[in-house]
Enzyme design. Structure first.
Site, short mmCIF file in Angstrom:
data_model
loop_
_atom_site.label_atom_id
_atom_site.label_comp_id
_atom_site.label_asym_id
_atom_site.label_seq_id
_atom_site.Cartn_x
_atom_site.Cartn_y
_atom_site.Cartn_z
N TYR A 235 -9.33 -11.15 -6.66
CA TYR A 235 -8.39 -11.34 -7.76
C TYR A 235 -8.72 -12.56 -8.60
CZ TYR A 235 -5.93 -7.69 -5.36
OH TYR A 235 -5.62 -6.49 -4.77
N ARG B 108 -0.27 -2.49 -6.63
CA ARG B 108 -0.58 -3.54 -5.65
C ARG B 108 -1.54 -4.58 -6.26
NH1 ARG B 108 -1.15 -4.66 0.00
NH2 ARG B 108 -3.27 -5.07 0.69
N HIS C 173 -4.05 -9.10 4.03
CA HIS C 173 -5.51 -9.14 4.17
C HIS C 173 -5.89 -10.01 5.36
CE1 HIS C 173 -6.18 -8.25 -0.41
NE2 HIS C 173 -5.98 -7.16 0.30
N ARG D 102 0.86 -1.17 0.00
CA ARG D 102 0.00 0.00 0.00
C ARG D 102 0.90 1.23 0.00
NH1 ARG D 102 -2.17 -3.39 4.19
NH2 ARG D 102 -4.26 -4.16 3.71
#
Length: 298
Positions: A279, A247, A270, A148
């Site tokens: 994803y 990312r 996560h 991030r």
């Protein structure tokens, strides 16, 4: 209880008890101040303790005229969290948002770049510019580790464990994780540290910060956004990109090349595998490959 005092106490709770980032706390606070302003403009004399469901519903109708469904859902979620906090602190008995439904929104799939597009972005960096080497290293680090933007700008020299092949990343809620770092990114970081950063005098408090500006201070989120925006314009990239795009691309490319979803979850930091599963929707070929590889009738 006045709104200002309640919001201030809530900010303290979010920072100390829940360990949320300043940006998240600021977002929650802005939404509460919108509610406070709505009450003031309409001369509605309700405190955080006395406000009722009907008034909250009126506020939601009002904001629905000005924001999209996704933002509306976020605001309702933030209000629900605030009133849950008041119940937790025994200021209220009920949550006035409990029966208020957020608008239905579809899952937004993340924007990604192809490997060629990422190569083009990095190749477009002017290495003759004083900050060129640093900017190349920044992009290589973000793409190599799926960071991030807040994790990147807060990365410390003491977080680098190159002999082990890892970096230590401080993510949301100040939770730390160790992420593998590609040897190419290690190489560029070493070049930056030896040839660029070693000639910058860090300001007090930034001695251990990896990426510095010319004045010896840490970089801002906005600066990383501008670096990417300028590069996208330079290569005529017809996509709206941000640091988070790198990312998303990191995760999507790993999945496409056969990485395990659980491993990607750990590297991204996560808490829930559900967040990482987005994803799979980006690259549906992953599902076909799983069946082709593991089904007994293959």
């Amino acid at each position: 209880m006045k709104w200002q005092n309640a919001i201030k106490d809530y900010q303290l709770f979010l920072r100390i008890e829940r360990g949320l980032s300043k940006n998240t706390i600021d977002s929650y606070s802005r939404d509460l101040k919108k509610l406070e302003n709505f009450l003031s403009v309409n001369e509605i004399n309700y405190s955080p303790i006395s406000i009722d469901e009907i008034t909250i519903q009126q506020f939601v109708y009002e904001i629905a005229k000005a924001v999209n469904p996704r933002s509306q859902a976020r605001i309702i979620s933030g209000l629900r969290s605030f009133f849950d906090y008041l119940i937790f602190e025994d200021y209220r008995k009920t949550n006035p948002t409990d029966l208020i439904e957020a608008p239905k929104i579809g899952r937004k799939l993340p924007d990604t770049l192809s490997e060629d597009e990422i190569d083009s972005l990095i190749s477009a960096i002017d290495l003759s510019h004083p900050q060129g080497e640093r900017n190349r290293t920044i992009l290589e680090t973000m793409y190599s580790c799926g960071l991030r933007v807040s994790e990147l700008i807060n990365l410390k020299i003491s977080d680098l464990f190159f002999e082990e092949g890892f970096i230590r990343v401080t993510g949301k809620g100040n939770k730390q994780r160790y992420v593998p770092i590609h040897f190419n990114a290690q190489k560029y970081i070493s070049i930056y540290m030896n040839n660029i950063r070693s000639y910058i005098q860090p300001k007090k408090g930034f001695e251990d910060t990896l990426y510095l500006n010319r004045r010896g201070k840490g970089l801002t989120r906005q600066m990383i956004f501008m670096i990417l925006k300028d590069l996208a314009i330079k290569i005529d990239l017809n996509k709206k990109i941000s640091p988070h795009t790198l990312r998303h691309s990191f995760a999507t490319h790993l999945l496409k090349n056969g990485a395990d979803l659980r491993a990607i979850q750990q590297m991204l930091g996560h808490e829930s595998i559900t967040t990482t599963e987005v994803y799979v929707h980006v690259d549906k070929s992953y599902l076909k490959e799983v069946v082709d590889t593991y089904h007994p009738r293959k």
